[in-house]
Design an enzyme around this catalytic site. Structure first.
Site, PDB file in Angstrom:
ATOM      1  N   HIS A  24       0.873  -1.165   0.000  1.00 33.18           N
ATOM      2  CA  HIS A  24       0.000   0.000   0.000  1.00 33.18           C
ATOM      3  C   HIS A  24       0.919   1.227   0.000  1.00 33.18           C
ATOM      4  CE1 HIS A  24      -2.734   2.977   1.841  1.00 33.18           C
ATOM      5  NE2 HIS A  24      -3.739   2.167   1.578  1.00 33.18           N
ATOM      6  N   ASP A  76       3.244  -4.311   8.126  1.00 29.15           N
ATOM      7  CA  ASP A  76       2.018  -3.510   8.062  1.00 29.15           C
ATOM      8  C   ASP A  76       0.850  -4.481   8.235  1.00 29.15           C
ATOM      9  OD1 ASP A  76      -0.268  -2.193   7.348  1.00 29.15           O
ATOM     10  OD2 ASP A  76       0.427  -1.570   5.373  1.00 29.15           O
ATOM     11  N   GLN A 126      -4.461  -4.929   7.389  1.00 23.70           N
ATOM     12  CA  GLN A 126      -5.526  -5.802   6.858  1.00 23.70           C
ATOM     13  C   GLN A 126      -5.618  -7.118   7.627  1.00 23.70           C
ATOM     14  OE1 GLN A 126      -7.764  -4.842   4.873  1.00 23.70           O
ATOM     15  NE2 GLN A 126      -6.837  -3.013   3.976  1.00 23.70           N
ATOM     16  N   CYS A 164      -4.806   2.702  -3.563  1.00 26.73           N
ATOM     17  CA  CYS A 164      -3.549   3.216  -2.992  1.00 26.73           C
ATOM     18  C   CYS A 164      -2.412   2.240  -3.244  1.00 26.73           C
ATOM     19  CB  CYS A 164      -3.676   3.504  -1.496  1.00 26.73           C
ATOM     20  SG  CYS A 164      -4.881   4.762  -1.131  1.00 26.73           S
TER      21      CYS A 164
END
Lengths: 139, 406
Positions: free
Chosen positions: B123, B200, B203, B364
């Site tokens: 992202h 990250d 999600q 994104c």
């Protein structure tokens, strides 16, 4: 379905399927890009300026049905106009597609509802804005 | 075990919209999830019963607000299975968490010619901070490639690592493709080269179990609003040994020990990273979100997401003209697709007119779109409130859209 058919009017669908003046012209005197970073729509506009008039206007690229149809109609209407006439026609289209005002140009009417659809405010006006900015810099 | 009807009834927006006849099939949980009643109530309850500034009051109310705030830190620690609550830093979201690590951990270590590795499916929030840092410091951004299924090519990782590599940054789950990345293996390989790893987890946190000890990652970033919590909340987990050596991120009140005109000293972890009055109400809401997730059980939530993924994939693959972008062997509840030559915005406008909310565009993740040589996709993503019946309705509408735009 009334809503959808307002947006995807037969004029828009026809131009989306078979756009006018849809070809690359790398030999053109002027080449500009209309790009919307939000959706990735990207059109290249090709044209010459002969005797202070827009000539040989064509386009190529990628976009939604609304932006593609709008660009197709744009090439039909802008070809042959003087820079002053270009700006006057831009104003007419902006009033219709952004401000939702009535217009006397039939092909513009379907774009009157475009700005009312969520997230679709830019689709109709994308090419017109980029072209207008370019012309204003020329003046 | 709760029924799906029971779960749906806990979401006032979903229940309300459908009750009033305004059909809403919400399939955009990867962008943000809807909020259960207990999260919304918690925000109101905080302002009604507990509002005071934290870490500074000498009265009961301030004590209560501080206690609740710090209690959430412990809940988050348990939720992601971290060792210590001091390793939990409250931030505004995953984006801020990543920028914090870029500015205060990597930047001081990064010299001219050093390298940072990101995956090809990041992202923008886990790409642009690293890219800009590299540009500032004349360092090199290395890209760990993926294959056409949308899976990281793990065998390429070791080739990218060297003494020059200062960090590997990788998403746990791709927001654009749904791929679940082999994060544990990535961490293990990177650590062989002494390279720390930031994950990250935006999600993942609301959809599958998160265990930072098992992953052995050095940093883990996630957002509250993608896990049924309020917007403007998020968490950075960092191993204590790294957080200790990092300088503060922002300066101001609440993070200082002493201040003189010529110098200041800073508080211990985690407070040195939390300057100013934090989003106290939001953090209270985040605690309610964690309770909501734990009550349902991460195992149940993960399984439900997988059932929807399998069902929707099967149904969508049956539709002529649909191409699913990203066919990794391990996927979460996210499906990106293209439909013939129908532009994703035309598809999403069509679906919106039928009460279906999906995301259209590049999500994104422009480099991901470039890799697949497409300008964008229509993305469907699931939450705990979605049903197979909704997927049936979606597939019917997609079929109609294909006819409509033919």
């Amino acid at each position: 379905m009334q809503h959808l058919d307002d947006l995807y009017h037969e004029i828009i669908r026809a131009h989306n399927k078979n756009p006018e003046n849809y070809f690359k012209n790398e030999a053109a005197e002027c080449k500009i890009e209309a790009y919307n970073p939000l959706c990735g729509d990207q059109f290249h506009l090709y044209f010459d300026i002969h005797d202070k008039r827009i000539a040989n206007l064509s386009f190529h690229g990628y976009g939604c049905a609304v932006s593609k149809a709008s660009t197709s109609i744009f090439t039909e209407k802008m070809n042959g106009l003087t820079l002053e006439e270009v700006l006057a026609l831009y104003k007419n289209f902006h009033a219709c597609a952004v401000e939702g005002k009535n217009t006397d140009i039939n092909d513009f009417i379907p774009f009157q509802v475009a700005s009312r659809f969520p997230g679709r405010e830019k689709c109709a006006i994308l090419t017109w804005e980029s072209f207008k900015e370019y012309i204003e810099r020329l003046k | 075990m709760k029924t799906i009807e029971g779960i749906r009834s806990e979401f006032p927006l979903i229940e309300g919209m459908n009750r009033e006849g305004n059909k809403l099939v919400y399939l955009d949980s990867a962008a943000t999830t809807q909020k259960p009643r207990q999260v919304i109530d918690q925000l109101v309850s905080y302002y009604t019963n507990s509002n005071a500034n934290i870490h500074r009051g000498t009265y009961d109310l301030a004590e209560k607000a501080t206690h609740e705030f710090e209690n959430t830190r412990k809940r988050i620690q348990q939720f992601i299975h971290a060792e210590k609550s001091e390793e939990i830093i409250f931030v505004s979201g995953a984006t801020e968490a990543i920028n914090l690590v870029a500015d205060t951990f990597v930047e001081p270590l990064l010299n001219i010619g050093d390298e940072i590795v990101v995956s090809a499916m990041e992202h923008h929030s886990n790409l642009v901070p690293w890219q800009q840092l590299c540009l500032r410091k004349n360092a090199l951004l290395q890209v760990l490639p993926m294959n056409k299924q949308g899976e990281i090519r793990l065998e390429k990782l070791a080739d990218l690592l060297s003494g020059k590599t200062k960090l590997v940054a990788v998403s746990h789950i791709s927001n654009a493709l749904g791929t679940i990345n082999p994060v544990k293996e990535i961490v293990s390989i990177a650590h062989e080269y002494g390279v720390p790893v930031l994950v990250d987890g935006a999600q993942n946190a609301g959809h599958h179990r998160t265990d930072v000890i098992e992953l052995d990652c050095d940093f883990y970033a996630f957002s509250g609003h993608k896990m049924y919590g309020p917007t403007g909340t998020g968490v950075l987990y960092g191993k204590e040994k790294w957080l200790e050596q990092m300088r503060p991120y922002r300066y101001g009140g609440e993070m200082v020990k002493t201040v003189r005109f010529e110098m200041s000293s800073f508080k211990e972890l985690p407070h040195k990273f939390e300057a100013g009055t934090p989003n106290i109400a939001g953090v209270a809401g985040l605690q309610a979100a964690v309770e909501f997730l734990e009550n349902l059980g991460m195992e149940y939530i993960s399984k439900h997401s997988n059932v929807l993924l399998q069902y929707a994939t099967e149904k969508l693959e049956e539709i002529k003209g649909i191409t699913i972008i990203g066919c990794a062997a391990r996927k979460s509840g996210i499906i990106s697709l293209t439909a013939k030559d129908i532009h994703p915005h035309d598809m999403s406008t069509y679906l919106n007119e039928h009460g279906i909310a999906v995301r259209a565009g590049h999500h994104c993740s422009l480099p991901v779109m470039n890799f697949f040589e497409i300008p964008g996709t229509t993305r469907i993503s699931f939450g705990v409130y979605n049903t197979t019946k909704e997927i049936d309705y979606l597939t019917q509408c997609i079929k109609k859209a294909i006819k409509y735009f033919a």
